[in-house]
Each structure stands twice: as structure tokens, then as C-alpha cells.
Scaffold this motif. Structure first.
Motif, PDB file in Angstrom:
ATOM      1  N   ILE A  29       0.843  -1.202   0.000  1.00  0.00           N
ATOM      2  CA  ILE A  29       0.000   0.000   0.000  1.00  0.00           C
ATOM      3  C   ILE A  29       0.879   1.253   0.000  1.00  0.00           C
ATOM      4  CG2 ILE A  29      -1.606   1.353   1.415  1.00  0.00           C
ATOM      5  CD1 ILE A  29      -2.961  -1.357   2.111  1.00  0.00           C
ATOM      6  N   ARG A  30       1.961   1.238   0.769  1.00  0.00           N
ATOM      7  CA  ARG A  30       2.893   2.377   0.748  1.00  0.00           C
ATOM      8  C   ARG A  30       3.520   2.527  -0.639  1.00  0.00           C
ATOM      9  NH1 ARG A  30       3.725   0.683   5.982  1.00  0.00           N
ATOM     10  NH2 ARG A  30       5.476  -0.675   5.462  1.00  0.00           N
ATOM     11  N   THR A  31       3.839   1.413  -1.265  1.00  0.00           N
ATOM     12  CA  THR A  31       4.385   1.453  -2.619  1.00  0.00           C
ATOM     13  C   THR A  31       3.373   2.052  -3.591  1.00  0.00           C
ATOM     14  OG1 THR A  31       5.779  -0.464  -2.170  1.00  0.00           O
ATOM     15  CG2 THR A  31       5.376   0.061  -4.480  1.00  0.00           C
ATOM     16  N   LEU A  32       2.103   1.662  -3.442  1.00  0.00           N
ATOM     17  CA  LEU A  32       1.047   2.222  -4.292  1.00  0.00           C
ATOM     18  C   LEU A  32       0.968   3.737  -4.149  1.00  0.00           C
ATOM     19  CD1 LEU A  32      -2.085  -0.109  -4.055  1.00  0.00           C
ATOM     20  CD2 LEU A  32      -0.714   0.412  -6.053  1.00  0.00           C
ATOM     21  N   GLU A  33       1.062   4.214  -2.911  1.00  0.00           N
ATOM     22  CA  GLU A  33       0.998   5.659  -2.680  1.00  0.00           C
ATOM     23  C   GLU A  33       2.149   6.376  -3.380  1.00  0.00           C
ATOM     24  OE1 GLU A  33       0.937   5.740   1.584  1.00  0.00           O
ATOM     25  OE2 GLU A  33      -1.205   5.249   1.669  1.00  0.00           O
ATOM     26  N   MET A  34       3.336   5.790  -3.336  1.00  0.00           N
ATOM     27  CA  MET A  34       4.482   6.393  -4.016  1.00  0.00           C
ATOM     28  C   MET A  34       4.286   6.373  -5.531  1.00  0.00           C
ATOM     29  SD  MET A  34       7.845   5.297  -1.824  1.00  0.00           S
ATOM     30  CE  MET A  34       7.547   3.533  -1.857  1.00  0.00           C
ATOM     31  N   ILE A  35       3.760   5.269  -6.047  1.00  0.00           N
ATOM     32  CA  ILE A  35       3.519   5.177  -7.492  1.00  0.00           C
ATOM     33  C   ILE A  35       2.482   6.202  -7.928  1.00  0.00           C
ATOM     34  CG2 ILE A  35       2.549   3.699  -9.310  1.00  0.00           C
ATOM     35  CD1 ILE A  35       3.969   1.337  -7.957  1.00  0.00           C
ATOM     36  N   ALA A  60       4.510   7.168 -17.241  1.00  0.00           N
ATOM     37  CA  ALA A  60       3.233   7.135 -16.522  1.00  0.00           C
ATOM     38  C   ALA A  60       2.444   5.884 -16.890  1.00  0.00           C
ATOM     39  CB  ALA A  60       2.420   8.394 -16.819  1.00  0.00           C
ATOM     40  N   ARG A  61       2.461   5.515 -18.155  1.00  0.00           N
ATOM     41  CA  ARG A  61       1.770   4.279 -18.578  1.00  0.00           C
ATOM     42  C   ARG A  61       2.366   3.056 -17.866  1.00  0.00           C
ATOM     43  NH1 ARG A  61      -1.412   5.364 -23.182  1.00  0.00           N
ATOM     44  NH2 ARG A  61      -0.713   7.191 -24.316  1.00  0.00           N
ATOM     45  N   SER A  62       3.679   3.011 -17.786  1.00  0.00           N
ATOM     46  CA  SER A  62       4.342   1.895 -17.111  1.00  0.00           C
ATOM     47  C   SER A  62       3.993   1.855 -15.627  1.00  0.00           C
ATOM     48  CB  SER A  62       5.861   2.014 -17.253  1.00  0.00           C
ATOM     49  OG  SER A  62       6.226   2.063 -18.588  1.00  0.00           O
ATOM     50  N   LEU A  63       3.982   3.022 -15.011  1.00  0.00           N
ATOM     51  CA  LEU A  63       3.643   3.097 -13.591  1.00  0.00           C
ATOM     52  C   LEU A  63       2.197   2.685 -13.342  1.00  0.00           C
ATOM     53  CD1 LEU A  63       5.494   6.403 -12.648  1.00  0.00           C
ATOM     54  CD2 LEU A  63       6.085   4.084 -11.905  1.00  0.00           C
ATOM     55  N   ILE A  64       1.318   3.026 -14.254  1.00  0.00           N
ATOM     56  CA  ILE A  64      -0.093   2.635 -14.118  1.00  0.00           C
ATOM     57  C   ILE A  64      -0.217   1.116 -14.179  1.00  0.00           C
ATOM     58  CG2 ILE A  64      -2.335   2.681 -15.299  1.00  0.00           C
ATOM     59  CD1 ILE A  64      -1.639   5.658 -16.001  1.00  0.00           C
ATOM     60  N   GLU A  65       0.501   0.491 -15.101  1.00  0.00           N
ATOM     61  CA  GLU A  65       0.480  -0.975 -15.189  1.00  0.00           C
ATOM     62  C   GLU A  65       1.025  -1.600 -13.911  1.00  0.00           C
ATOM     63  OE1 GLU A  65      -0.748  -3.203 -17.415  1.00  0.00           O
ATOM     64  OE2 GLU A  65      -1.702  -1.436 -18.264  1.00  0.00           O
ATOM     65  N   ARG A  66       2.096  -1.034 -13.416  1.00  0.00           N
ATOM     66  CA  ARG A  66       2.678  -1.546 -12.167  1.00  0.00           C
ATOM     67  C   ARG A  66       1.692  -1.387 -11.012  1.00  0.00           C
ATOM     68  NH1 ARG A  66       8.015   0.494  -8.951  1.00  0.00           N
ATOM     69  NH2 ARG A  66       8.099  -1.263  -7.535  1.00  0.00           N
ATOM     70  N   ARG A  67       1.063  -0.210 -10.948  1.00  0.00           N
ATOM     71  CA  ARG A  67       0.060   0.043  -9.908  1.00  0.00           C
ATOM     72  C   ARG A  67      -1.072  -0.973  -9.981  1.00  0.00           C
ATOM     73  NH1 ARG A  67      -3.496   4.950 -11.102  1.00  0.00           N
ATOM     74  NH2 ARG A  67      -4.236   3.373 -12.538  1.00  0.00           N
ATOM     75  N   ASN A  68      -1.553  -1.232 -11.171  1.00  0.00           N
ATOM     76  CA  ASN A  68      -2.648  -2.189 -11.338  1.00  0.00           C
ATOM     77  C   ASN A  68      -2.228  -3.600 -10.912  1.00  0.00           C
ATOM     78  OD1 ASN A  68      -4.187  -0.081 -12.293  1.00  0.00           O
ATOM     79  ND2 ASN A  68      -3.935  -0.615 -14.438  1.00  0.00           N
TER      80      ASN A  68
END
Length: 86
Positions: A29-35, A60-68
Motif C-alpha cells: 500500500i505504501r508502494t502504491l501511494e508512491m507510485i 506514466a503508462r508503465s507506472l499505471i500498469e505496475r500500480r494495477n
């Protein structure tokens, strides 16, 4: 024949597993907040927040995929400790 210690060990292992999974989820969850912050910063940097825009940044596209992916991991871990939904 005393079976009590075996049950206590299984129970202790289950409690320990739940604690470990909860810590992993908290870290994710902390990682998600940073992303999320990184996505917002990248969108602000290029002044584009429309994901359908061809100029939307690849980072940003890459980070969105990682977040998902992390969100799916969190859901799977939470289901593991709570059991299947009814």
C-alpha cells in the motif's frame, strides 16, 4: 495421547502467516501511494493527464500498469487471509 501441542503449533503458524501477509500488504500500500505520486508528478511535468492522448508519457503508462498489478496482488493476499468471498 495429547494432540494439543500440534493444534497450538498449527494455530501459531496461521497467526504468524496472517501477520506476515498483513505486513506485506501494508508495504504494498505504501508502494502504491508512491507510485500514485510518481504518476501525478509525471503528468504534471508534461502537462498531459489524458491517457488517450498519444503524447501521454510512457513512464506514466508503465507506472499505471505496475500500480494495477500491485492492486491485484494486494487483493489476492487479502483474499488469502480472509478466505474466499461468498
Amino acid at each position: 495421547m495429547n494432540i494439543q501441542p500440534r493444534f497450538e503449533t498449527a494455530r501459531a503458524n496461521a497467526i504468524r502467516e496472517v501477520a506476515v501477509v498483513n505486513k506485506i500488504v501494508a508495504d504494498l500500500i505504501r508502494t502504491l501511494e508512491m507510485i500514485e505520486s510518481d504518476i501525478a508528478a509525471e503528468e504534471e511535468r508534461v502537462s498531459i493527464s489524458d491517457r488517450s492522448d498519444p503524447k501521454y508519457p510512457i513512464l506514466a503508462r508503465s507506472l499505471i500498469e505496475r500500480r494495477n498489478n500491485i492492486k491485484m496482488t494486494i487483493a489476492a493476499l487479502e483474499q488469502r487471509i480472509t478466505g474466499p468471498a461468498k
